[in-house]
Each structure stands twice: as C-alpha cells, then as structure tokens.
Design a protein around this motif. Structure first.
Motif, PDB file in Angstrom:
ATOM      1  N   GLY A 262      30.271  -3.478   2.254  1.00  0.00           N
ATOM      2  CA  GLY A 262      31.050  -3.466   3.647  1.00  0.00           C
ATOM      3  C   GLY A 262      31.259  -4.565   4.119  1.00  0.00           C
ATOM      4  O   GLY A 262      31.268  -4.845   5.627  1.00  0.00           O
ATOM      5  N   PHE A 263      31.444  -5.786   3.592  1.00  0.00           N
ATOM      6  CA  PHE A 263      32.103  -6.973   3.886  1.00  0.00           C
ATOM      7  C   PHE A 263      33.567  -6.966   3.998  1.00  0.00           C
ATOM      8  O   PHE A 263      34.062  -6.830   2.908  1.00  0.00           O
ATOM      9  N   LEU A 264      34.091  -7.171   5.229  1.00  0.00           N
ATOM     10  CA  LEU A 264      35.500  -7.089   5.210  1.00  0.00           C
ATOM     11  C   LEU A 264      36.135  -8.786   4.961  1.00  0.00           C
ATOM     12  O   LEU A 264      35.729  -9.342   5.934  1.00  0.00           O
ATOM     13  N   LYS A 265      37.002  -8.903   4.031  1.00  0.00           N
ATOM     14  CA  LYS A 265      37.570 -10.166   3.771  1.00  0.00           C
ATOM     15  C   LYS A 265      39.053 -10.287   4.331  1.00  0.00           C
ATOM     16  O   LYS A 265      39.781  -9.332   3.971  1.00  0.00           O
ATOM     17  N   GLY A 266      39.395 -11.371   4.776  1.00  0.00           N
ATOM     18  CA  GLY A 266      40.853 -11.482   4.939  1.00  0.00           C
ATOM     19  C   GLY A 266      41.486 -11.893   3.907  1.00  0.00           C
ATOM     20  O   GLY A 266      42.999 -11.882   3.786  1.00  0.00           O
ATOM     21  N   CYS A 267      40.996 -12.755   2.985  1.00  0.00           N
ATOM     22  CA  CYS A 267      41.610 -13.544   1.608  1.00  0.00           C
ATOM     23  C   CYS A 267      40.706 -13.420   0.660  1.00  0.00           C
ATOM     24  O   CYS A 267      39.526 -13.488   0.763  1.00  0.00           O
ATOM     25  N   LEU A 268      41.273 -13.059  -0.675  1.00  0.00           N
ATOM     26  CA  LEU A 268      40.511 -12.995  -1.827  1.00  0.00           C
ATOM     27  C   LEU A 268      39.649 -14.371  -1.993  1.00  0.00           C
ATOM     28  O   LEU A 268      38.672 -14.296  -2.549  1.00  0.00           O
ATOM     29  N   GLN A 269      40.365 -15.630  -1.786  1.00  0.00           N
ATOM     30  CA  GLN A 269      39.581 -16.862  -1.980  1.00  0.00           C
ATOM     31  C   GLN A 269      38.363 -17.118  -1.238  1.00  0.00           C
ATOM     32  O   GLN A 269      37.372 -17.767  -1.831  1.00  0.00           O
TER      33      GLN A 269
END
Length: 324
Positions: A262-269
């Motif tokens: 459930g963690f929303l990430k803006g960028c893969l890195q």
C-alpha cells in the motif's frame, strides 16, 4: 492530473504480491525472500478504494503486477471490480505466464484488456538458468491461450541478460509468426539488477537487423507506457524497446506505482511516496486519501539519476517487492 513538470499522470501500476513461482536471477534470490505477511498487504476492498480515488483524480489505466499476480486468488474478481469503476478505461496484467492458461478464461470474462507475458528465452536450458525453474512449457501454453482471444492485446517482455544472440532473435521472431508485440526491456540497476550489465537498445537492434533486416521506427502508441516500436518486413507484430538508461524517457513518464503493502511511489528509483495503507487502516476520509495520492503525483521526481550515481533516498527493495 498533472505533476509539477506538466506530465499527465494517468497510469497506475499495482503490485498484488511479492510472491512468485519463479526465481529470476535479476529479480529474486534463489532462496526466495522473507515474504510479507498477508495481513500486511492490501486486500481487494482497499485496492479498489485506492483505485476509485485515483480515478477521480484522472488515473484511467491500471496494470496489475507482482511478484506474480496470478498466485493471488483475488486477481480475477479484482479485474472485474476495477473495470466497473467510472473513469477506468483499461485494466491489464503482467505475468510470467505459468498460471495464465488456466486463469485466462475467467480473466477475460472479468474484462481484462491486455496481457504482458515475461519471457526471456525460448530455449529450455537458458530459461531454467534465468528463472531457476523448469516451467517453459507452462509459459508457452499460457502464451498460446492468450493468442486464442482475438480481443486480447498480447505482448512479450524480454529482459536481455546472458542469453546468446540466437535466443534474442528467436524471441523477436514471435512477432513475425504471431499478432503480438515483443519488447526488449533494458536492465534497471534496482535490487539484483545491479549485478548485471545492461545490454542497450542499439546492441539488441543490431543483432535483430542482421537476422531480419532493417527496422523502421513507428510512432504508434501500442500501450500505456514509454515503449517505442519498430516495424519489420513480414512481421505481424512490432518490436519495441523500453530503454530507461540508454534512451531515458522520464520527461514523458505517465505512471505511479502502488506496492502490495500500500505504498504509493512516484518513481521506481526513489523511496519517496505515501503510505496509503496506513491512511486507510487509520480510518481516513476519501478526501484525505485523494489528497495523499495527489501529493505523490504532484511531487513525482523529474527523473531517475541512475547514470549520475547520485545518492539520496534510493529504493532499497528488490523488484519483486516494488512491483515490476
């Protein structure tokens, strides 16, 4: 929904699980990983709630990934629920194909729009070296089943590692014999991928042109992401490349990622983002949830800095834990 750089973010990739029935050398250790307890991953209602909120902000396309998404029993009913959400125009799936043949009929009834099958070689010995499993027949059965549905868009994803050139030529040949697209995905220096040297687009393209002739660029948009495609004479499908390092495409990135926890990430890195599970299980309102999603989208980084090797809040998880 625009981020601060003016990019239209309309694509959400959702990891359903960190579990997988393969052990690909660039994705997961041979002994596997310490699996996240099921109570710590989002359930169907929580995923649907996030997607409903995201759709109200402009997300229209959803990709279900893993780990291997089909090892989780919620996949079929989840596709049906997501397709019913107002504003969601497309629900697609990325899978290793092992369980695809048996589940695809119900997935199609649920409304699945497209499937990406991860397949790095057609040679059984090389497949086993890469995946540490003897499952190529099941994957090919899944691919055959997918091609039996005219309405289903089918792509094959190949990550070049140590395969001989003949294997890459053979994989590309699937697009000659079948109405599907083959994409070569450049190795990303994330998790176990750091142990491999990326084989760049120009290198792979030269191999394929020696085998099949000149490749002509096409401006067709054949999916949700950044892949660019080429045509080849006498090919039914296209050959595509997703080259995040040699042909950096961050300026046109349109996606955010939701991990199984459930963690929303803006960028893969980068590890920056928002813990939506904590908000939901803490009893947040829909407006608070949408505000958190909106903030992640607006603050999405301008791009990765893998090549610059800058330090600063880099992702510490492997791809199976993030969502491929």
């Amino acid at each position: 929904m625009l981020d601060r750089y003016g990019r239209n973010i309309n694509y959400l990739r959702i990891s359903l699980t960190d579990r997988c029935n393969l052990r690909c050398v660039y994705c997961m250790p041979e002994e596997g990983i310490h699996q996240i307890p099921r109570t710590e991953i989002l359930d169907t209602d929580e995923i649907v709630r996030v997607c409903r909120a995201a759709s109200e902000l402009g997300i229209s396309k959803i990709k279900l990934t893993g780990g291997e998404p089909l090892v989780r029993k919620i996949c079929i009913p989840l596709v049906k629920e997501l397709k019913a959400l107002p504003g969601i125009s497309e629900v697609t799936l990325t899978t290793n194909g092992i369980l695809l043949a048996e589940q695809l009929p119900e997935l199609m009834k649920a409304g699945l729009d497209a499937v990406n099958i991860s397949l790095d070689t057609l040679a059984a010995e090389t497949f086993e070296r890469i995946t540490r499993r003897s499952a190529l027949p099941q994957v090919l059965q899944g691919l055959e089943k997918a091609l039996s549905y005219p309405s289903l868009k089918v792509k094959v994803n190949c990550v070049p590692t140590f395969q001989p050139e003949a294997d890459l030529i053979q994989i590309a040949g699937l697009a000659r014999e079948n109405l599907l697209h083959v994409r070569f995905i450049e190795m990303m220096p994330i998790g176990l991928g750091k142990e491999f040297t990326a084989r760049g687009e120009e290198q792979i393209k030269a191999v394929l042109e020696r085998a099949y002739g000149s490749m002509t660029p096409t401006g067709e948009r054949l999916g949700n992401g950044p892949c660019h495609y080429y045509t080849l004479e006498n090919f039914q499908g296209r050959i595509g490349f997703i080259s995040a390092l040699s042909h950096k495409f961050c300026d046109s990135c349109n996606r955010v990622r939701l991990t199984s926890t459930g963690f929303l990430k803006g960028c893969l890195q980068f590890e920056n983002g928002a813990d939506l599970k904590a908000l939901i299980r803490g009893g947040c309102s829909d407006e608070t949830l949408k505000a958190a999603i909106e903030k992640v989208i607006y603050e999405k980084p301008a791009g990765h800095n893998f090549q610059e090797k800058k330090k600063g809040n880099e992702e510490s998880h492997i791809m199976a834990q993030i969502g491929g």
